[in-house]
Design an enzyme around this catalytic site. Structure first.
Site, mmCIF file in Angstrom:
data_model
loop_
_atom_site.group_PDB
_atom_site.id
_atom_site.type_symbol
_atom_site.label_atom_id
_atom_site.label_comp_id
_atom_site.label_asym_id
_atom_site.label_seq_id
_atom_site.Cartn_x
_atom_site.Cartn_y
_atom_site.Cartn_z
ATOM 1 N N GLY A 220 -7.447 -2.761 36.110
ATOM 2 C CA GLY A 220 -7.287 -1.954 34.905
ATOM 3 C C GLY A 220 -6.122 -2.392 34.036
ATOM 4 N N LYS B 141 -7.162 -18.773 34.092
ATOM 5 C CA LYS B 141 -7.016 -19.252 32.729
ATOM 6 C C LYS B 141 -7.100 -18.023 31.821
ATOM 7 C CE LYS B 141 -8.258 -22.921 29.681
ATOM 8 N NZ LYS B 141 -6.834 -22.979 29.277
ATOM 9 N N TYR B 142 -6.233 -17.972 30.781
ATOM 10 C CA TYR B 142 -6.185 -16.801 29.906
ATOM 11 C C TYR B 142 -7.122 -16.982 28.721
ATOM 12 C CZ TYR B 142 -4.353 -13.153 26.861
ATOM 13 O OH TYR B 142 -4.223 -12.058 26.047
ATOM 14 N N LYS C 61 -8.895 2.870 27.164
ATOM 15 C CA LYS C 61 -10.011 2.783 26.232
ATOM 16 C C LYS C 61 -9.955 3.964 25.269
ATOM 17 C CE LYS C 61 -12.710 0.494 29.757
ATOM 18 N NZ LYS C 61 -13.446 0.789 31.005
ATOM 19 N N GLU D 107 -17.102 -5.237 35.186
ATOM 20 C CA GLU D 107 -16.428 -5.584 33.928
ATOM 21 C C GLU D 107 -16.516 -7.081 33.682
ATOM 22 O OE1 GLU D 107 -12.672 -2.436 34.179
ATOM 23 O OE2 GLU D 107 -12.307 -4.538 33.788
ATOM 24 N N ARG E 217 -16.581 3.473 40.974
ATOM 25 C CA ARG E 217 -16.612 4.917 40.720
ATOM 26 C C ARG E 217 -17.463 5.194 39.475
ATOM 27 N NH1 ARG E 217 -11.857 2.959 38.203
ATOM 28 N NH2 ARG E 217 -12.131 3.145 35.953
ATOM 29 N N VAL F 16 -15.209 7.294 32.975
ATOM 30 C CA VAL F 16 -15.031 8.244 31.872
ATOM 31 C C VAL F 16 -16.170 8.077 30.860
ATOM 32 C CG1 VAL F 16 -13.518 8.935 29.966
ATOM 33 C CG2 VAL F 16 -12.514 8.191 32.141
HETATM 34 C C1 MV4 Z 1 -7.929 -11.152 31.276
HETATM 35 C C2 MV4 Z 1 -7.711 -11.370 29.890
HETATM 36 C C3 MV4 Z 1 -7.781 -12.665 29.444
HETATM 37 N N1 MV4 Z 1 -8.000 -13.680 30.303
HETATM 38 N N2 MV4 Z 1 -8.145 -12.194 32.087
HETATM 39 C C4 MV4 Z 1 -7.123 -6.434 31.305
HETATM 40 C C5 MV4 Z 1 -7.767 -5.414 32.167
HETATM 41 C C6 MV4 Z 1 -8.244 -6.145 33.368
HETATM 42 N N3 MV4 Z 1 -9.476 -5.593 33.844
HETATM 43 C C7 MV4 Z 1 -8.413 -7.540 32.912
HETATM 44 N N4 MV4 Z 1 -7.714 -7.663 31.661
HETATM 45 C C8 MV4 Z 1 -7.675 -8.866 31.011
HETATM 46 N N5 MV4 Z 1 -7.908 -9.932 31.796
HETATM 47 C C9 MV4 Z 1 -8.185 -13.422 31.595
HETATM 48 N N6 MV4 Z 1 -8.379 -14.443 32.427
HETATM 49 C C10 MV4 Z 1 -7.481 -10.287 29.082
HETATM 50 C C11 MV4 Z 1 -7.440 -9.013 29.623
HETATM 51 C C12 MV4 Z 1 -7.160 -7.977 28.688
HETATM 52 C C13 MV4 Z 1 -8.075 -6.994 28.397
HETATM 53 C C14 MV4 Z 1 -9.301 -6.909 29.025
HETATM 54 C C15 MV4 Z 1 -10.197 -5.916 28.714
HETATM 55 C C16 MV4 Z 1 -9.854 -4.965 27.751
HETATM 56 C C17 MV4 Z 1 -8.654 -5.015 27.138
HETATM 57 C C18 MV4 Z 1 -7.734 -6.022 27.443
HETATM 58 C C19 MV4 Z 1 -6.513 -6.048 26.786
HETATM 59 C C20 MV4 Z 1 -5.621 -7.031 27.084
HETATM 60 C C21 MV4 Z 1 -5.936 -7.977 28.050
#
Ligand code: MV4
Length: 447
Positions: A164, A201-202, A237, A275, A292, A295
């Site tokens: 999360g 990786k981002y 969210k 997700e 689970r 919401v």
């Molecule tokens: C990431 C990402 C970018 N790259 N992973 C945030 C919640 C978690 N479930 C995973 N998240 C993220 N993982 C990689 N490799 C960016 C996010 C992220 C994000 C994801 C879903 C909804 C909102 C977000 C806000 C910032 C970062």
């Protein structure tokens, strides 16, 4: 079927579960903390038990008090709602030992998906696409640097025990990664009691699209389509919709198949969410699974016509999925607005007494809430006071319905996010369906 269900939760979700039980002819038991004596879920349940003082650890997370309440009232099942004990494998196990049904997945599924590095590995073995990342936790900063050199920057460090969005750190170069590694581990240890972190990786500006899945105890796993959840702030969210404007039928089919494969990899039963992050090219990657009810489940209910809480109860009692021979192609478009008692600009909680509470109604409008005029919002819990869900034949009608319903939703005495939602519905990018996880950053800057 169960005769009596104890609801181990509060607020709107406790009422939502009571409604499902009423339709099924099942008696209900509410639990509450001393701060929730005047809460609606206590009044609407057939029986109620106070399980402790307001700190959640002493009441809504107090496993022995909750199990005792179930035993005293002879409840044969417990619905955990979301949050609190809903993803606690130990709680699910204890209930099993006490011959009380946990309305949710098995302890084993909860554990496997709760370890986010293990979850990645498990679903990747089942052929589900994951973001390129370390095969497991990275043990040293050198191992992290070596991985990042191969994968390329930016990278993201995530806590194995997180989820999360908690316990994440982005690094754009070697210096940042070297600096972030120890901090990330220390933070993970402090927040989750487990210092393990892994690397991915981002992806820079992805959409968050999640699939609702459901499994029964006869080996059937199906998906109920997706929810677009990109409109969020600090991993909370704010708006969710179904279907997602980013998916065409082919992508929806491939992601749905991947979601079912991910859930099947842990022999999943009951309701769960897979997700995904989706990049602008339509590539999708598994992020994590939430084991689970969520919401935002009402948007899926609105477009499928399936009562998901009744489905959860039936499946937990051993029934096969009710929609096995039905096509759950989404009908129309649904949008949920989370109405929080918060300052719409600073997002600071705004607890207090609700002086006026007037909810909108009419065709295609649903309000899930446990608030009422005169209710004193306790400061101890989350700030969600209502969910407004609108449904229309298409996205344009859902947006128009959202505008009029927000205009007719009157809450006085506390600040709410209603004005923010109203402004989002006039935003050109939102109207075009041009969404991403960065939407709120841009929106906040523009206004
Ligand atoms: C990431 C990402 C970018 N790259 N992973 C945030 C919640 C978690 N479930 C995973 N998240 C993220 N993982 C990689 N490799 C960016 C996010 C992220 C994000 C994801 C879903 C909804 C909102 C977000 C806000 C910032 C970062």
């Amino acid at each position: 079927m169960f005769k009596k269900i104890l609801i181990a939760n509060r607020g709107e979700i406790a009422l939502r579960i009571i409604s499902a039980c009423r339709e099924l002819g099942i008696k209900t038991v509410a639990i509450y903390s001393e701060a929730d004596r005047d809460a609606l879920h206590v009044r609407y349940a057939d029986e109620d038990v106070c399980v402790g003082p307001y700190p959640s650890a002493a009441s809504y997370l107090n496993i022995s008090a909750i199990v005792s309440a179930a035993e005293i009232t002879e409840a044969d099942a417990i619905h955990p709602g979301y949050g609190f004990l809903s993803e606690n494998a130990y709680f699910a196990e204890i209930l099993h030992d006490c011959n009380i049904t946990f309305i949710g997945p098995s302890p084993d599924s909860i554990r496997k998906m709760g370890d986010k590095a293990l979850a990645r590995k498990t679903v990747a073995s089942a052929g589900v696409p994951t973001v390129p990342g370390s095969p497991g936790p990275v043990e040293t900063v050198d191992e992290a640097l070596a991985f990042a050199r191969k994968a390329g920057y930016p990278v993201i460090l995530k806590a194995t025990a997180g989820g999360g969005g908690r316990g994440m750190r982005v690094a754009r170069d070697e210096r940042e990664l070297a600096g972030a590694y120890d901090t990330a581990k220390a933070e993970a240890e402090k927040a989750f009691g487990n210092p393990d972190v892994y690397l991915e990786k981002y992806l820079d500006d992805p959409r968050h699209v999640e699939f609702q899945i459901f499994g029964d105890m006869h080996g059937n796993v199906r998906h109920m389509g997706e929810r677009e959840c990109s409109i969020q702030r600090r991993h909370q969210k704010l708006i969710e919709e179904a279907p997602s404007a980013a998916l065409d039928p082919d992508l929806r089919a491939r992601m749905g198949e991947a979601a079912v494969a991910a859930a099947s990899a842990v022999s999943y039963t009951n309701a769960g969410t897979i997700e995904f992050l989706v990049d602008p090219h339509g590539h999708f990657y598994f992020m994590e699974m939430n084991t689970r009810l969520q919401v935002e489940h009402p948007v899926t209910e609105e477009v499928t016509g399936v009562d998901m809480v009744k489905e959860q109860i039936a499946v937990a009692a051993g029934a096969p999925l009710s929609f096995l021979d039905r096509d759950l192609k989404p009908r129309g478009h649904a949008i949920e607005f989370r109405i929080n008692a918060e300052d719409p600009v600073s997002f600071k909680p705004s607890p207090g007494r609700i002086a006026t509470f007037h909810t909108p109604g009419g065709l295609g409008v649903r309000v899930d809430t446990a608030a009422y005029q005169g209710y004193l919002i306790p400061p101890h819990y989350d700030s969600l006071i209502a969910k407004l869900i609108v449904h229309g034949v298409d996205r344009a009608e859902a947006i128009a319905r959202g505008r009029r319903a927000l205009d007719l939703f009157v809450v006085e005495g506390v600040k709410t996010t209603i004005p923010m939602h109203r402004r989002i519905l006039d935003d050109a990018d939102f109207i075009r369906g041009k969404l991403s996880t960065r939407f709120m950053e841009r929106f906040a800057e523009a206004s």
